[in-house]
Design a protein around this motif. Sequence first.
Motif, PDB file in Angstrom:
ATOM      1  N   GLU A   1       0.611  -1.330   0.375  1.00 28.98           N
ATOM      2  CA  GLU A   1       0.327  -0.148  -0.274  1.00 28.98           C
ATOM      3  C   GLU A   1       1.078   1.241   0.082  1.00 28.98           C
ATOM      4  O   GLU A   1       0.499   2.654  -0.726  1.00 28.98           O
ATOM      5  N   ARG A   2       2.011   1.644   0.887  1.00 31.43           N
ATOM      6  CA  ARG A   2       2.608   2.503   1.039  1.00 31.43           C
ATOM      7  C   ARG A   2       3.240   2.984  -0.124  1.00 31.43           C
ATOM      8  O   ARG A   2       3.730   3.396  -0.911  1.00 31.43           O
TER       9      ARG A   2
ATOM     10  N   ARG B   1      -2.774   6.113   1.232  1.00 31.03           N
ATOM     11  CA  ARG B   1      -3.216   5.205   1.543  1.00 31.03           C
ATOM     12  C   ARG B   1      -4.924   4.748   1.267  1.00 31.03           C
ATOM     13  O   ARG B   1      -4.709   3.948   0.593  1.00 31.03           O
ATOM     14  N   ASN B   2      -5.575   5.527   2.068  1.00 32.38           N
ATOM     15  CA  ASN B   2      -6.771   5.624   1.625  1.00 32.38           C
ATOM     16  C   ASN B   2      -7.567   4.615   0.475  1.00 32.38           C
ATOM     17  O   ASN B   2      -8.035   3.992  -0.058  1.00 32.38           O
TER      18      ASN B   2
ATOM     19  N   GLY C   1      -9.428  12.530  -0.191  1.00 32.88           N
ATOM     20  CA  GLY C   1      -7.825  13.342  -0.050  1.00 32.88           C
ATOM     21  C   GLY C   1      -7.109  13.079   1.794  1.00 32.88           C
ATOM     22  O   GLY C   1      -6.422  12.856   1.270  1.00 32.88           O
ATOM     23  N   ALA C   2      -8.594  12.708   2.647  1.00 28.01           N
ATOM     24  CA  ALA C   2      -8.375  13.097   3.712  1.00 28.01           C
ATOM     25  C   ALA C   2      -7.453  11.426   4.305  1.00 28.01           C
ATOM     26  O   ALA C   2      -7.997  10.101   3.305  1.00 28.01           O
ATOM     27  N   GLU C   3      -6.289  11.825   5.596  1.00 23.35           N
ATOM     28  CA  GLU C   3      -6.214   9.727   5.598  1.00 23.35           C
ATOM     29  C   GLU C   3      -6.652   9.466   6.798  1.00 23.35           C
ATOM     30  O   GLU C   3      -6.870  10.480   8.307  1.00 23.35           O
TER      31      GLU C   3
ATOM     32  N   GLU D   1      -9.079   1.765  -0.900  1.00 23.37           N
ATOM     33  CA  GLU D   1     -10.477   1.732  -2.216  1.00 23.37           C
ATOM     34  C   GLU D   1     -10.238   0.992  -3.349  1.00 23.37           C
ATOM     35  O   GLU D   1     -11.288   0.033  -4.115  1.00 23.37           O
ATOM     36  N   ALA D   2      -8.952   1.470  -4.187  1.00 27.38           N
ATOM     37  CA  ALA D   2      -8.490   0.767  -5.300  1.00 27.38           C
ATOM     38  C   ALA D   2      -8.722  -0.596  -4.578  1.00 27.38           C
ATOM     39  O   ALA D   2      -8.987  -1.855  -6.085  1.00 27.38           O
TER      40      ALA D   2
END
Length: 249
Positions: A49-50, A60-61, A247-249, A65-66
């Motif tokens: 993910e990173r 990473r959110n 756009g927020a983590e 989701e992807a």
Amino acid sequence: MFRPGEKSLAIETRLKTVRKVRVYEEIVSQITSLILNGELKMGDKLPSERELGERFGVGRNSVREATRALESANLVETRQGEGTFIVAGPDSLVPVLSASISGDESGIHLLFEARRVLEPQIAALAAKRATPEELEELGRILESQRIEVDAGRNGIEEDTLFHLTLAKAAKNEFLLKLLRTLLESLRERREESIREQSDRIRSHETHLVILGALRAKNEGGATASMLSHLIEIEGGETDGDFSPETGAE
């Protein structure tokens, strides 16, 4: 007699809420394209993910989701403690799609999502590969669609023909077969999405924008205009289980 404000009111009735293209959909689109062209093969492990977040320049959110969307479409599998692996190849994507088709809302959502992943890439290929004759044919189809819409009919046959002819111009038989399966499976819902005359007019208008990008051989413009068209026309099916990108983590 024209009265002040009448034109303004008429325009306002045609305006719709602007929808943002979600970041995770672009990630899904790129990974699916790599599967389709064989660069990602069955058994390949995706970066963490990173690492994906850094490569795509997103949070990473969005990557999570992807991954969820790809798992829902049976394209990847996440194995506890091991990572995320590709579990479908180009030849297996059509059976995977067919197996996921169902009459409930979750199945319909997956089909709409698959269409939004595939058709922008098809449009980009068509922008690069379409012949002058194919572009002329697309123009004739849209003229027929305009006549149908002006007569108060939904123009669904012309709509379908436009998308399939565009896919033929992409010169990829597999993508054409996959799109035909999607369009046939979503026929009833697609007709519902253009039930109102204003929606039919807008669909035709956005088709013209797509054709303009193809004629200009603008691959990026073709991709963006196709995705925008699908989100707008089929926007009611985009929400599903996925939350909007913030756009927020």
